[in-house]
Design a protein around this motif. Structure first.
Motif, PDB file in Angstrom:
ATOM      1  N   VAL A 162       0.840  -1.197   0.000  1.00 38.50           N
ATOM      2  CA  VAL A 162       0.000   0.000   0.000  1.00 38.50           C
ATOM      3  C   VAL A 162       0.879   1.253   0.000  1.00 38.50           C
ATOM      4  O   VAL A 162       0.586   2.226  -0.702  1.00 38.50           O
ATOM      5  CB  VAL A 162      -0.959   0.000   1.207  1.00 38.50           C
ATOM      6  CG1 VAL A 162      -1.723   1.314   1.297  1.00 38.50           C
ATOM      7  CG2 VAL A 162      -1.930  -1.174   1.109  1.00 38.50           C
ATOM      8  N   VAL A 163       1.953   1.221   0.768  1.00 36.96           N
ATOM      9  CA  VAL A 163       2.887   2.355   0.774  1.00 36.96           C
ATOM     10  C   VAL A 163       3.449   2.569  -0.626  1.00 36.96           C
ATOM     11  O   VAL A 163       3.523   3.699  -1.124  1.00 36.96           O
ATOM     12  CB  VAL A 163       4.026   2.124   1.784  1.00 36.96           C
ATOM     13  CG1 VAL A 163       5.045   3.262   1.710  1.00 36.96           C
ATOM     14  CG2 VAL A 163       3.480   2.002   3.204  1.00 36.96           C
ATOM     15  N   CYS A 168       3.598   5.748  -5.718  1.00 38.87           N
ATOM     16  CA  CYS A 168       3.423   5.805  -7.171  1.00 38.87           C
ATOM     17  C   CYS A 168       2.454   6.914  -7.556  1.00 38.87           C
ATOM     18  O   CYS A 168       2.722   7.687  -8.484  1.00 38.87           O
ATOM     19  CB  CYS A 168       2.914   4.463  -7.694  1.00 38.87           C
ATOM     20  SG  CYS A 168       4.160   3.163  -7.776  1.00 38.87           S
ATOM     21  N   HIS A 169       1.348   6.994  -6.852  1.00 38.53           N
ATOM     22  CA  HIS A 169       0.358   8.027  -7.174  1.00 38.53           C
ATOM     23  C   HIS A 169       0.880   9.418  -6.858  1.00 38.53           C
ATOM     24  O   HIS A 169       0.728  10.341  -7.673  1.00 38.53           O
ATOM     25  CB  HIS A 169      -0.934   7.783  -6.399  1.00 38.53           C
ATOM     26  CG  HIS A 169      -1.957   8.849  -6.623  1.00 38.53           C
ATOM     27  ND1 HIS A 169      -2.793   8.864  -7.716  1.00 38.53           N
ATOM     28  CD2 HIS A 169      -2.249   9.976  -5.905  1.00 38.53           C
ATOM     29  CE1 HIS A 169      -3.568   9.932  -7.664  1.00 38.53           C
ATOM     30  NE2 HIS A 169      -3.262  10.624  -6.582  1.00 38.53           N
ATOM     31  N   TYR A 178       6.209   0.933  -9.421  1.00 42.31           N
ATOM     32  CA  TYR A 178       5.753   0.088  -8.310  1.00 42.31           C
ATOM     33  C   TYR A 178       6.733  -1.029  -7.973  1.00 42.31           C
ATOM     34  O   TYR A 178       7.096  -1.230  -6.811  1.00 42.31           O
ATOM     35  CB  TYR A 178       4.375  -0.490  -8.651  1.00 42.31           C
ATOM     36  CG  TYR A 178       3.765  -1.321  -7.548  1.00 42.31           C
ATOM     37  CD1 TYR A 178       3.041  -0.723  -6.530  1.00 42.31           C
ATOM     38  CD2 TYR A 178       3.907  -2.712  -7.536  1.00 42.31           C
ATOM     39  CE1 TYR A 178       2.468  -1.477  -5.518  1.00 42.31           C
ATOM     40  CE2 TYR A 178       3.338  -3.474  -6.527  1.00 42.31           C
ATOM     41  CZ  TYR A 178       2.624  -2.866  -5.522  1.00 42.31           C
ATOM     42  OH  TYR A 178       2.066  -3.632  -4.521  1.00 42.31           O
ATOM     43  N   TRP A 179       7.165  -1.793  -8.971  1.00 38.95           N
ATOM     44  CA  TRP A 179       8.015  -2.954  -8.717  1.00 38.95           C
ATOM     45  C   TRP A 179       9.441  -2.577  -8.348  1.00 38.95           C
ATOM     46  O   TRP A 179      10.244  -3.429  -8.000  1.00 38.95           O
ATOM     47  CB  TRP A 179       8.028  -3.886  -9.936  1.00 38.95           C
ATOM     48  CG  TRP A 179       6.665  -4.383 -10.298  1.00 38.95           C
ATOM     49  CD1 TRP A 179       5.947  -4.114 -11.425  1.00 38.95           C
ATOM     50  CD2 TRP A 179       5.833  -5.258  -9.515  1.00 38.95           C
ATOM     51  NE1 TRP A 179       4.727  -4.747 -11.388  1.00 38.95           N
ATOM     52  CE2 TRP A 179       4.630  -5.453 -10.231  1.00 38.95           C
ATOM     53  CE3 TRP A 179       5.989  -5.884  -8.271  1.00 38.95           C
ATOM     54  CZ2 TRP A 179       3.595  -6.257  -9.754  1.00 38.95           C
ATOM     55  CZ3 TRP A 179       4.955  -6.678  -7.793  1.00 38.95           C
ATOM     56  CH2 TRP A 179       3.778  -6.858  -8.526  1.00 38.95           C
ATOM     57  N   HIS A 180       9.774  -1.287  -8.420  1.00 37.60           N
ATOM     58  CA  HIS A 180      11.135  -0.839  -8.122  1.00 37.60           C
ATOM     59  C   HIS A 180      11.246  -0.168  -6.760  1.00 37.60           C
ATOM     60  O   HIS A 180      12.311   0.355  -6.411  1.00 37.60           O
ATOM     61  CB  HIS A 180      11.612   0.129  -9.213  1.00 37.60           C
ATOM     62  CG  HIS A 180      11.575  -0.454 -10.584  1.00 37.60           C
ATOM     63  ND1 HIS A 180      12.501  -1.376 -11.041  1.00 37.60           N
ATOM     64  CD2 HIS A 180      10.695  -0.283 -11.609  1.00 37.60           C
ATOM     65  CE1 HIS A 180      12.208  -1.733 -12.274  1.00 37.60           C
ATOM     66  NE2 HIS A 180      11.116  -1.083 -12.647  1.00 37.60           N
TER      67      HIS A 180
END
Length: 203
Positions: A162-163, A168-169, A178-180
């Motif tokens: 969630v963090v 990202c947003h 996100y994946w980084h």
């Protein structure tokens, strides 16, 4: 020397700004046993970590508003630190559909193509739940609709995923990074600013 308009813009960007501190929940299971939509209580290692970290995190209780994801691990982390956070449904972890409660290893063994699609396309939801893009949008809407006040302070205890979605947003408005993003349990990530104009501090 700054002109009037430059001075106004400088003041706008450097004036006292709202603050959101995101505390990643303590762990609920070993990494290899991490499960999608995990709602287990903190495990013994997680509890010990909270106890060790408590002196450094005690200041979070000074925030005017204190929230948490509705999962048991987040609620236990918040209560253990004396935050008495209010659960927010919008901060729940990503809905993983039929993968709920399964490990990534289990899902990969049974549905390798679906996992590849999920990892490669942020708009795909091969599990029948929520896509990564939809997840980021949901938590982003929560962020954008907080009752921000100048120099106000909000704390939210949430799963590391969630963090990552909030960041990202806030910083890119897309799920691309996100994946980084590596968010460790009990780490604190702080955003300062206002909706649409955030700066990041990691501790």
């Amino acid at each position: 020397m700054l002109g009037v308009e430059q001075t106004r813009l400088w003041f706008y960007h450097h004036a006292m700004r709202a603050r959101l501190s995101l505390l990643a929940a303590a762990r609920s299971a070993p990494l290899l046993d991490a499960r999608f939509d995990d709602d287990r209580p903190l495990d013994p290692t997680g509890w010990r970590a909270v106890q060790r970290a408590a002196p450094a995190l005690v200041s979070l209780a000074g925030a005017e508003l204190r929230y948490c994801s509705p999962s048991l691990g987040c609620r236990e982390t918040g209560r253990a630190l004396g935050l008495t956070p209010l659960a927010q449904p919008a901060l729940r972890d990503c809905d993983m559909g039929r993968w709920h409660g399964r490990t990534l290893r289990e899902v990969t063994a049974g549905e390798p193509d679906a996992v590849a699609t999920w990892l490669g396309d942020p708009h795909a939801a091969p599990h029948g739940g929520e896509s990564l893009a939809a997840f980021v949008s949901r938590v982003g809407m929560w962020l954008d609709t907080r009752p921000w006040e100048e120099d106000g302070w909000i704390v939210a205890v949430a799963e590391p995923d969630v963090v990552r979605a909030v960041l990202c947003h806030a910083l890119t408005a897309t799920p691309a990074p996100y994946w980084h993003l590596d968010i460790q349990p009990l780490s604190v990530t702080t955003l300062t600013g206002r909706a649409g104009d955030w700066s990041l501090t990691m501790t």
